[in-house]
Design an enzyme around this catalytic site. Structure first.
Site, PDB file in Angstrom:
ATOM      1  N   LYS A  97       2.378  -0.741   8.932  1.00 49.11           N
ATOM      2  CA  LYS A  97       3.292   0.193   9.585  1.00 49.11           C
ATOM      3  C   LYS A  97       3.949  -0.487  10.784  1.00 49.11           C
ATOM      4  O   LYS A  97       3.260  -1.047  11.652  1.00 49.11           O
ATOM      5  CB  LYS A  97       2.547   1.454  10.024  1.00 49.11           C
ATOM      6  CG  LYS A  97       2.199   2.384   8.872  1.00 49.11           C
ATOM      7  CD  LYS A  97       1.535   3.654   9.374  1.00 49.11           C
ATOM      8  CE  LYS A  97       1.393   4.664   8.235  1.00 49.11           C
ATOM      9  NZ  LYS A  97       0.582   4.153   7.119  1.00 49.11           N
ATOM     10  N   ASP A 133       5.354  -0.298   5.415  1.00 48.14           N
ATOM     11  CA  ASP A 133       5.309   1.128   5.105  1.00 48.14           C
ATOM     12  C   ASP A 133       6.454   1.880   5.774  1.00 48.14           C
ATOM     13  O   ASP A 133       7.017   1.436   6.779  1.00 48.14           O
ATOM     14  CB  ASP A 133       3.992   1.737   5.601  1.00 48.14           C
ATOM     15  CG  ASP A 133       2.843   1.526   4.632  1.00 48.14           C
ATOM     16  OD1 ASP A 133       3.105   1.138   3.484  1.00 48.14           O
ATOM     17  OD2 ASP A 133       1.693   1.749   5.028  1.00 48.14           O
ATOM     18  N   MET A 134       6.750   3.051   5.219  1.00 47.64           N
ATOM     19  CA  MET A 134       7.732   3.943   5.828  1.00 47.64           C
ATOM     20  C   MET A 134       6.992   5.062   6.531  1.00 47.64           C
ATOM     21  O   MET A 134       5.925   5.511   6.083  1.00 47.64           O
ATOM     22  CB  MET A 134       8.685   4.500   4.772  1.00 47.64           C
ATOM     23  CG  MET A 134       9.948   5.119   5.348  1.00 47.64           C
ATOM     24  SD  MET A 134      10.953   3.971   6.323  1.00 47.64           S
ATOM     25  CE  MET A 134      11.595   2.872   5.049  1.00 47.64           C
ATOM     26  N   ARG A 183       8.379   0.395  -2.977  1.00 48.86           N
ATOM     27  CA  ARG A 183       7.437   1.469  -3.299  1.00 48.86           C
ATOM     28  C   ARG A 183       8.191   2.803  -3.164  1.00 48.86           C
ATOM     29  O   ARG A 183       8.716   3.122  -2.102  1.00 48.86           O
ATOM     30  CB  ARG A 183       6.241   1.455  -2.354  1.00 48.86           C
ATOM     31  CG  ARG A 183       5.234   2.592  -2.634  1.00 48.86           C
ATOM     32  CD  ARG A 183       4.218   2.716  -1.504  1.00 48.86           C
ATOM     33  NE  ARG A 183       3.469   1.485  -1.319  1.00 48.86           N
ATOM     34  CZ  ARG A 183       2.981   1.083  -0.144  1.00 48.86           C
ATOM     35  NH1 ARG A 183       3.185   1.783   0.946  1.00 48.86           N
ATOM     36  NH2 ARG A 183       2.304  -0.051  -0.065  1.00 48.86           N
ATOM     37  N   ALA A 188       5.178  11.998   2.785  1.00 52.25           N
ATOM     38  CA  ALA A 188       4.013  12.759   3.240  1.00 52.25           C
ATOM     39  C   ALA A 188       4.155  13.288   4.658  1.00 52.25           C
ATOM     40  O   ALA A 188       3.172  13.755   5.227  1.00 52.25           O
ATOM     41  CB  ALA A 188       2.771  11.874   3.159  1.00 52.25           C
ATOM     42  N   ARG A 287      -2.774  13.975   6.390  1.00 53.43           N
ATOM     43  CA  ARG A 287      -1.684  13.932   5.395  1.00 53.43           C
ATOM     44  C   ARG A 287      -2.226  14.058   3.977  1.00 53.43           C
ATOM     45  O   ARG A 287      -1.593  14.665   3.115  1.00 53.43           O
ATOM     46  CB  ARG A 287      -0.862  12.651   5.565  1.00 53.43           C
ATOM     47  CG  ARG A 287      -0.021  12.646   6.833  1.00 53.43           C
ATOM     48  CD  ARG A 287       1.017  11.547   6.822  1.00 53.43           C
ATOM     49  NE  ARG A 287       0.452  10.223   6.930  1.00 53.43           N
ATOM     50  CZ  ARG A 287       0.175   9.609   8.077  1.00 53.43           C
ATOM     51  NH1 ARG A 287       0.373  10.231   9.224  1.00 53.43           N
ATOM     52  NH2 ARG A 287      -0.323   8.387   8.089  1.00 53.43           N
TER      53      ARG A 287
END
Length: 307
Positions: A97, A133-134, A183, A188, A287
């Site tokens: 992240k 990651d987003m 991806r 979430a 989450r």
């Protein structure tokens, strides 16, 4: 209920209470591989023995100091070193992240880029790679800009698109080119209706449309879903496009639908398990609870001593 849980994930008082409750800590073990890199790699070894592979996430996000960003960077470098020592580079990648390595700090873009470059260079030397990651929609532009710059030196750096966001079909079009590791997940985070679909059917329709664009554009799609309908839609699209097995993969979370993970792996598809570890597990755990009502039932049983 989903929005309530995602809001609770941001409230320090609730977090401080929750992390001290033994029933919750026991339930966390279903979704988190442990608190140490050694525990995470033990989980990866077990996964690899079944023909699946993994991506490992050292949990932590929204760092507020440069010292914390450096600590997160060092934790990932140690993880990479252990991956190499244990000979797991062929089956273990990293997920990272940007907020964990300083993106939200003053001068955060340069800091995150510097830290990410150190991590990705070490991963390459070890024989593995990294996906950025987003996070929530407010970080999307900054994260994609970071990935674009990282790909200049490390073109196999992966990233994530979230189908629930209204903007994602156009992002999928932009990032759908040969070799682009993307991806695709539903998303979430607790996003407002002004920027995201809130209806499941609309999210699923967006997911299929975005996946179609990634496949048609020659990207390497990483199909991140546990939804049976979306898994079947992906299988159909990939078959129609004549995609070979090494040009895509399915991704699922540690502890969720392991039987389906194994079914896909046994059928010859690459299945990558997202393996989180670390002490900062609360936001990730909340989450996971918010994603599926059945998880709330598990929590209820745990809290009354039957979980």
């Amino acid at each position: 209920m989903r929005r309530v849980l995602l809001t609770a994930a941001k409230i320090p008082a609730i977090r401080n209470l929750s992390v001290r409750l033994p029933p919750i800590r026991r339930m966390v073990d279903r979704f988190v591989a442990g608190e140490t890199p050694e525990a995470a790699l033990d989980a990866v070894a077990r996964i690899a023995a079944t023909g699946r592979v993994a991506t490992i996430d050292h949990l932590g996000e929204d760092t507020t100091t440069q010292a914390a960003a450096l600590a997160a960077t060092d934790a990932n470098l140690r993880l990479i070193s252990l991956i190499a020592e244990r000979g797991l580079a062929e089956v273990a990648e990293l997920s990272l992240k940007a907020s964990a390595i300083g993106q939200a700090l003053p001068g955060g873009h340069a800091l995150a880029q510097e830290n990410a470059e150190r991590i990705i260079a070490a991963a390459h030397e070890a024989g593995t790679r990294v996906t950025i990651d987003m996070e929530d929609h407010t970080t999307t532009d900054a994260t994609l800009a970071l990935v674009q710059e990282l790909r200049e030196e490390f073109p196999d750096t992966g990233t994530v698109l979230q189908a629930m966001l209204h903007r994602t079909p156009s992002d999928a079009e932009r990032w759908a080119h040969p070799g682009s590791r993307i991806r695709l997940c539903k998303g979430a985070y607790n996003e407002p209706a002004s920027v995201a679909h809130t209806d499941k059917r609309a999210i699923n329709a967006s997911y299929v449309a975005c996946l179609h664009r990634l496949i048609d554009g020659g990207a390497h799609p990483m199909v991140a879903t546990h939804d049976p309908a979306l898994i079947q839609a992906a299988l159909d699209l990939l078959a129609e496009a004549g995609r070979p097995a090494d040009s895509y993969e399915f991704q699922m979370l540690y502890g969720i639908r392991p039987t389906e993970q194994q079914r896909l792996a046994d059928a010859g598809h690459t299945v990558r398990v997202y393996v989180p570890y670390g002490t900062d597990w609360y936001g990730y755990f909340m989450r996971r609870l918010a994603e599926k009502p059945a998880n709330l039932a598990l929590l209820g049983r745990a809290l009354i001593g039957r979980g």
